[in-house]
Design an enzyme around this catalytic site. Sequence first.
Site, mmCIF file in Angstrom:
data_model
loop_
_atom_site.group_PDB
_atom_site.id
_atom_site.type_symbol
_atom_site.label_atom_id
_atom_site.label_comp_id
_atom_site.label_asym_id
_atom_site.label_seq_id
_atom_site.Cartn_x
_atom_site.Cartn_y
_atom_site.Cartn_z
ATOM 1 N N GLN A 24 4.651 -10.214 -4.177
ATOM 2 C CA GLN A 24 4.549 -8.750 -4.192
ATOM 3 C C GLN A 24 3.883 -8.291 -5.494
ATOM 4 O O GLN A 24 4.311 -8.660 -6.585
ATOM 5 C CB GLN A 24 5.963 -8.134 -4.054
ATOM 6 C CG GLN A 24 5.960 -6.633 -3.912
ATOM 7 C CD GLN A 24 5.255 -6.136 -2.646
ATOM 8 O OE1 GLN A 24 5.433 -6.688 -1.562
ATOM 9 N NE2 GLN A 24 4.436 -5.115 -2.778
ATOM 10 N N ASP A 29 -1.397 -12.687 2.961
ATOM 11 C CA ASP A 29 -1.863 -11.374 2.489
ATOM 12 C C ASP A 29 -3.395 -11.291 2.567
ATOM 13 O O ASP A 29 -3.966 -10.211 2.485
ATOM 14 C CB ASP A 29 -1.436 -11.157 1.023
ATOM 15 C CG ASP A 29 -0.309 -10.140 0.894
ATOM 16 O OD1 ASP A 29 -0.086 -9.379 1.856
ATOM 17 O OD2 ASP A 29 0.331 -10.115 -0.176
ATOM 18 N N LYS A 65 9.436 -5.853 4.605
ATOM 19 C CA LYS A 65 8.722 -7.028 5.116
ATOM 20 C C LYS A 65 9.712 -8.085 5.597
ATOM 21 O O LYS A 65 9.530 -8.704 6.638
ATOM 22 C CB LYS A 65 7.805 -7.608 4.025
ATOM 23 C CG LYS A 65 6.609 -6.711 3.735
ATOM 24 C CD LYS A 65 5.862 -7.118 2.482
ATOM 25 C CE LYS A 65 4.778 -6.091 2.153
ATOM 26 N NZ LYS A 65 4.068 -6.378 0.892
#
Length: 288
Positions: free
Chosen positions: A97, A120, A53
């Site tokens: 994460q 997200d 990412k």
Amino acid sequence: MTAVLIDGKEIARKKRVEIADEVKELNERNIIPGLAVILVGDNQASKTYVNNKQKASKEVGMHSSLITLSDSVTEQELLEKIEELNLDSSIHGILVQLPLPAHIDEIKVIETISPEKDVDGFHPVNIGRLMTGQDAFFPCTPYGIMVMLKETGIDPEGKNVVIVGRSNIVGKPSGQLFLNENATVTYCHSKTKDLKAHTRAADILVAAVGRADLITADHIKEGAVIIDVGMNRNNSGKLCGDVSFDEVKDKAGYITPVPGGVGPMTIAMLLLNTLKSAKKALHTVPSK
Ligand code: NDP
């Protein structure tokens, strides 16, 4: 092979080029889109995802900030870090994460991220906005599936869409996005009786379970669009999806490969969400 291969890697590459162009335009107006990624602990898979990412965000010209915290960080310390990032005007997207160590409440963590920086798309405010058809950050994997279909010229309207898997991050929001696109949606899960009876009726089948070879040629309708979200390792350690690719590819109309299908789209959508968030800063920063 009769099915058309949906090349997620190539579609994602094109999207990243478009994103990089838009980032340049923002740079000219003194805005550098900023993504903060928080990694807690030593999980090897999480480290790989985070590196991918970060690399992708730097490649499109974004500012990427990695915050690594040890396994022993307290929940309070993590929440304080998120609150600090919520107030940091150089950061437009915040990603924590998952999974987190067991002593940290994931729901609390997600709810602490500002919905306006929740790239997200996991915050209940964004999920609520998605459900009510409002502008929102869509979760990256479902969003990636939708963009991939549109880029391939497949319109979900009026189609029977069957989603296998009902997780909060993939299955459920995927179904909602399809519903918003006027598809007729069926969800299947571990308690579904006679999975095949449902999947065989699908014009578009999304497999998001995490079990290799769950979907065989016998599960699908001739000519169906097959989207394979699963990421598994087969007996020889090779990455594979939930679909028995070799047999399904001869019956399906379209199919995504694993790797090179949904995975690259997920990262591209994270960048797109961060860009979207940064564009909002245009309204608060005077242009040159
Ligand atoms: P979860 O484990 O959270 O959810 C799995 C879902 O599959 C559950 O809803 C479960 O049902 C259902 N399920 C389990 N067994 C069966 C079965 N035999 N028949 C039908 N349904 C079943 O997984 P995620 O949604 O997080 O991820 C799914 C897969 O997608 C994983 O392989 C993951 O690695 C991959 N993934 C890939 C991404 C990408 O970018 N390519 C991104 C995110 C995930 P129930 O709810 O009843 O338990």
